[in-house]
Design an enzyme around this catalytic site. Sequence first.
Site, PDB file in Angstrom:
ATOM      1  N   SER A 108      30.552  72.022  66.472  1.00  0.00           N
ATOM      2  CA  SER A 108      29.366  72.355  65.538  1.00  0.00           C
ATOM      3  C   SER A 108      30.495  74.430  65.360  1.00  0.00           C
ATOM      4  O   SER A 108      31.485  74.280  65.973  1.00  0.00           O
ATOM      5  CB  SER A 108      28.138  72.587  65.817  1.00  0.00           C
ATOM      6  OG  SER A 108      28.295  73.921  66.820  1.00  0.00           O
ATOM      7  N   SER A 110      29.358  76.638  64.862  1.00  0.00           N
ATOM      8  CA  SER A 110      27.763  78.094  65.795  1.00  0.00           C
ATOM      9  C   SER A 110      29.055  79.702  65.541  1.00  0.00           C
ATOM     10  O   SER A 110      28.369  80.416  65.788  1.00  0.00           O
ATOM     11  CB  SER A 110      27.636  77.630  66.794  1.00  0.00           C
ATOM     12  OG  SER A 110      28.135  77.124  67.437  1.00  0.00           O
ATOM     13  N   LYS A 165      29.332  79.651  73.721  1.00  0.00           N
ATOM     14  CA  LYS A 165      29.062  81.252  72.786  1.00  0.00           C
ATOM     15  C   LYS A 165      29.758  82.078  73.271  1.00  0.00           C
ATOM     16  O   LYS A 165      30.150  82.514  73.920  1.00  0.00           O
ATOM     17  CB  LYS A 165      27.475  81.334  73.106  1.00  0.00           C
ATOM     18  CG  LYS A 165      26.582  80.073  72.596  1.00  0.00           C
ATOM     19  CD  LYS A 165      26.140  79.656  71.358  1.00  0.00           C
ATOM     20  CE  LYS A 165      25.721  78.385  70.529  1.00  0.00           C
ATOM     21  NZ  LYS A 165      25.332  78.118  69.262  1.00  0.00           N
ATOM     22  N   SER A 268      23.563  79.407  64.613  1.00  0.00           N
ATOM     23  CA  SER A 268      23.893  79.921  65.473  1.00  0.00           C
ATOM     24  C   SER A 268      22.047  79.355  66.267  1.00  0.00           C
ATOM     25  O   SER A 268      21.208  80.217  66.569  1.00  0.00           O
ATOM     26  CB  SER A 268      24.680  80.697  65.931  1.00  0.00           C
ATOM     27  OG  SER A 268      24.921  80.412  67.603  1.00  0.00           O
TER      28      SER A 268
END
Length: 303
Positions: A108, A110, A165, A268
Site C-alpha cells: 500500500s 501508507s 509503520k 494511513s
Amino acid sequence: MTLQDILGNFSLILFILTIATGIIWVLDKFYLAKQRQAKADAVLAEYDARNAKLAAEGVRPDESGRAALKANLLRQPTWIEYSGSFFPVIALVFFLRSFLYEPFKIPSTSMLPTLEVGDLILVNKYQYGIRLPIINKKIVEIGNPQRGDVMVFKYPENMALDYIKRVVGVPGDTVVYKNKKLIVNGVPVKYEPLPDYLDQETLSYSKQFREQLGEASHGILNNPRAPSYVPNPHDFPNRELCNYDAEGFVCKVPQGQYFMMGDNRDNSLDSRYWGFVPDQNIVGKAFLIWLNLGDLSRIGRFH
C-alpha cells in the site's frame, strides 16, 4: 486458527514442512535404510548362492545383473528421496526467516514517500530480540524499538496480517498530534519543508516535509485537503489513554506497547485508529529495499 489463517501463515507452513521432512529423513536414515540394506543383503546372498551352485555344475553364471539388482533394492522410494532432498533446504529457509531476515512486499501507499508499492524489503528479525517462531515469544533480549524505526508487526485486530509503520511512541511516551504536527513528551518534532510530492498513480500532489523523529530523518506527506481530526477511531484496548478532538489527539503509550504511524499521514490506517501495538506482535525492523522491479534505483537502505 482457521484453515485460511494457516494457509496465509507462511512461517507456519515452513515449520510444518520442516518437521514433516525432518521426521522422514531421520526415519529413513536410522530405520528404513537399514531395512532396505537387510533385504538387499538377503536377496544378494540368495543370488550369490544360486550363481555358486551354477558354477559348481559347470554353468557359467551371469554376474552382470548383480549391480543393477543391488542398486534397485537399495533405492529410496520417491517420496523419501524428495523429502530427504528438500529437508535441509526447507530447514535453512525456515531458520533464516525465523531468526535472521525475512522478506516482505509493500502492498500500500501508507508509507510514502519512504516506501512505495512494489518495494521488496528485508526485515531484521533479531534486532528487537530473538523470538520463537510461530508463537513469537521473545526468549533473548537484544534491543527494543526506537522512535523513528520502521517496524513490521502483526496487526492487532487480525494477527494473520503483517503491517509496516513507523514507531512514533515507545512505552511511557505521551504522543500529541495536533494540526498534523507531532509533539512527543512535550518536545515538538522538527519539520523541514520539501518540494511537493507527486503521486504517479493518482497524479495528485501532497505537501512533503522532512521529519526528525529521534535519530531518524525521513520524509512524510500531508494532504492539505484532509482534516486534522481522526475520524471514527476504533474501540481498542487502552482506549481510555487517548483523547481525541477536532485538532487531533493525545495518547499516553502504555508499558510494553508502541504507537505506530505511516509516513503518508493522511492515507494511513495506523495507531490513531486501531490503537497500540503490543511487544508480542513485533516481527522485526525493516531496513533495506532489496528489489523493486519497476525502479531498480530504489534498491538500498532507508530510514
